[in-house]
Design an enzyme around this catalytic site. Structure first.
Site, PDB file in Angstrom:
ATOM      1  N   GLU A 180       0.818  -1.219   0.000  1.00 23.35           N
ATOM      2  CA  GLU A 180       0.000   0.000   0.000  1.00 23.35           C
ATOM      3  C   GLU A 180       0.851   1.267   0.000  1.00 23.35           C
ATOM      4  O   GLU A 180       1.227   1.763   1.053  1.00 23.35           O
ATOM      5  CB  GLU A 180      -0.933   0.001   1.230  1.00 23.35           C
ATOM      6  CG  GLU A 180      -1.834   1.234   1.281  1.00 23.35           C
ATOM      7  CD  GLU A 180      -2.780   1.254   2.491  1.00 23.35           C
ATOM      8  OE1 GLU A 180      -2.646   0.407   3.384  1.00 23.35           O
ATOM      9  OE2 GLU A 180      -3.645   2.140   2.521  1.00 23.35           O
ATOM     10  N   LYS A 222      -2.345  -1.974  -3.199  1.00 24.59           N
ATOM     11  CA  LYS A 222      -3.430  -1.159  -2.629  1.00 24.59           C
ATOM     12  C   LYS A 222      -3.067   0.305  -2.790  1.00 24.59           C
ATOM     13  O   LYS A 222      -2.420   0.907  -1.929  1.00 24.59           O
ATOM     14  CB  LYS A 222      -3.620  -1.516  -1.149  1.00 24.59           C
ATOM     15  CG  LYS A 222      -4.654  -0.650  -0.437  1.00 24.59           C
ATOM     16  CD  LYS A 222      -5.120  -1.276   0.859  1.00 24.59           C
ATOM     17  CE  LYS A 222      -6.006  -0.307   1.629  1.00 24.59           C
ATOM     18  NZ  LYS A 222      -6.691  -0.920   2.763  1.00 24.59           N
TER      19      LYS A 222
HETATM   20  P1  13P Z   1      -9.134   4.223   4.111  1.00 29.14           P
HETATM   21  O1  13P Z   1      -9.991   3.469   3.157  1.00 29.14           O
HETATM   22  O2  13P Z   1      -9.898   4.860   5.237  1.00 29.14           O
HETATM   23  O3  13P Z   1      -8.178   5.155   3.430  1.00 29.14           O
HETATM   24  O4  13P Z   1      -8.211   3.161   4.836  1.00 29.14           O
HETATM   25  C1  13P Z   1      -7.609   2.186   4.082  1.00 29.14           C
HETATM   26  C2  13P Z   1      -6.432   1.702   4.783  1.00 29.14           C
HETATM   27  O5  13P Z   1      -6.226   0.523   4.932  1.00 29.14           O
HETATM   28  C3  13P Z   1      -5.458   2.689   5.267  1.00 29.14           C
HETATM   29  O6  13P Z   1      -4.269   2.062   5.553  1.00 29.14           O
END
Ligand code: 13P
Length: 343
Positions: A180, A222
């Site tokens: 991510e 992600k």
């Molecule tokens: P949000 O969808 O609230 O951005 O959170 C996703 C997430 O896993 C943040 O690390």
């Protein structure tokens, strides 16, 4: 040459990315969860956090739209009222359990304004423990800030390097890494600037994944959607955002990766859904990977406000969560419309 967990990793990734389902991110750190509770006057206790997470995972029908859920360490070790662990409750509901393993972003030394995510020290041992306790995948979030002169080369590359080190360690123990790199939507920058930065970040991430031998078939990206900053005067249409986001991904993400699951990043729940829908309406047949959601706020926000820490509101909150999950499922089919919000 193939490694011991290769086929298992591919199978888990495909199960997480199964048609018309997304992921529920419920892995807020204690600090973040407490801040959200405090804004609604919900007590900031381990028990309240447990109650909230129990409400989420026991929502009947959730498994029709949600393939996997990301837990925080505290939840991973807690039990539901009926004595089952959260991992067991998710497995019983046919939802794949995962775990957030980074320990948060901190200031990057020598590079004002840049962040770097910590948690690599001792990670191999922690991952083994989570895998033994039933996790099938993990998540690590890197934070990229857009601002005056930001991000710089060093900020992008050290985060990409850490993401790849984490991903390689995950695959060694048989956990699918969710990778991510979040380009934040804070700021006044426009869509074009976010597009430029997101592409640069994704290029650096895939360079490092390749360099460090991470097997793409057993990993999930992600990313942020490509958005104008929250303070930008021009807020683009869902179609413009869909075009920029898919363009950035098509240019940077190899087709060997099985799938991409967006974070919501502070978008309103309705906009996050509408933008995901626009991507599927416009591009579904042209995408080499699955394209789904891994939202936290955009799934939980309305449900949390309804619950408010009160047992009597439990069912209402679960209905709201299920409604948002269904709206996002409709978006994956390109069938979401604002009318669904009235149902
Ligand atoms: P949000 O969808 O609230 O951005 O959170 C996703 C997430 O896993 C943040 O690390």
């Amino acid at each position: 040459m193939s490694k011991p967990h290769d086929q298992a990793l591919t199978d888990i990734a495909h199960a997480m990315l199964v048609e018309s389902k997304g992921l529920l991110a419920m892995d807020e750190s204690t600090g973040t969860c407490n801040r959200r509770f405090a804004s609604l006057n919900i007590p900031q206790t381990a028990e309240a956090r447990r109650d909230w997470r129990e409400l989420l995972v026991t929502t009947s029908g959730l498994e029709e739209c949600i393939s996997g859920a990301i837990l925080f360490d505290e939840t991973f070790r807690q039990k539901l009222c009926d004595g089952r662990s959260f991992v067991k409750a998710l497995e019983d509901a046919n939802i794949i359990p995962g775990i957030k393993v980074d320990i948060g972003a901190t200031d990057l030394a020598g590079h004002a304004g840049e962040k770097v995510t910590e948690g690599l020290d001792g990670l191999r041992g922690r991952l083994r423990e989570y895998a033994d306790m039933g996790a099938r995948f993990a998540k690590w979030r890197a934070v990229i800030v857009i601002g005056e002169g930001l991000p710089g080369r060093v900020g992008i590359d050290v985060n990409a390097h850490a993401l790849a080190r984490y991903a390689a360690l995950c695959q060694e123990v048989g956990l699918v890494p969710i990778i991510e790199p979040e380009v934040l939507m804070d700021g006044t920058h426009d869509l074009g600037r976010c597009l430029e930065v997101s592409e640069e970040v994704q290029r650096s991430v895939f360079r490092q994944l390749h360099f460090q031998g991470v097997r793409l078939e057993g990993a999930i990206l992600k990313p942020n959607m490509v958005l104008p900053g929250i303070g930008c005067a021009i807020q683009n249409t869902p179609e413009e955002i869909a075009d920029a986001t898919v363009q950035s991904l098509l240019r940077t993400v190899p087709p060997g990766l099985p799938g991409i699951a967006f974070l919501s990043g502070g978008q309103t729940p309705e906009l996050a859904t509408a933008r995901l829908n626009a991507m599927h309406v416009r591009f579904k047949s042209q995408l080499p990977w699955a394209l789904t959601f891994s939202f936290s706020r955009a799934l939980q926000q309305s449900a949390l406000a309804l619950w408010h820490g009160e047992a009597a509101k439990r069912i209402h909150a679960q209905e709201s969560l299920l409604h948002r999950a269904r709206c996002n499922q409709a978006a994956l089919r390109g069938q979401y419309s604002a009318r669904m919000e009235q149902e």
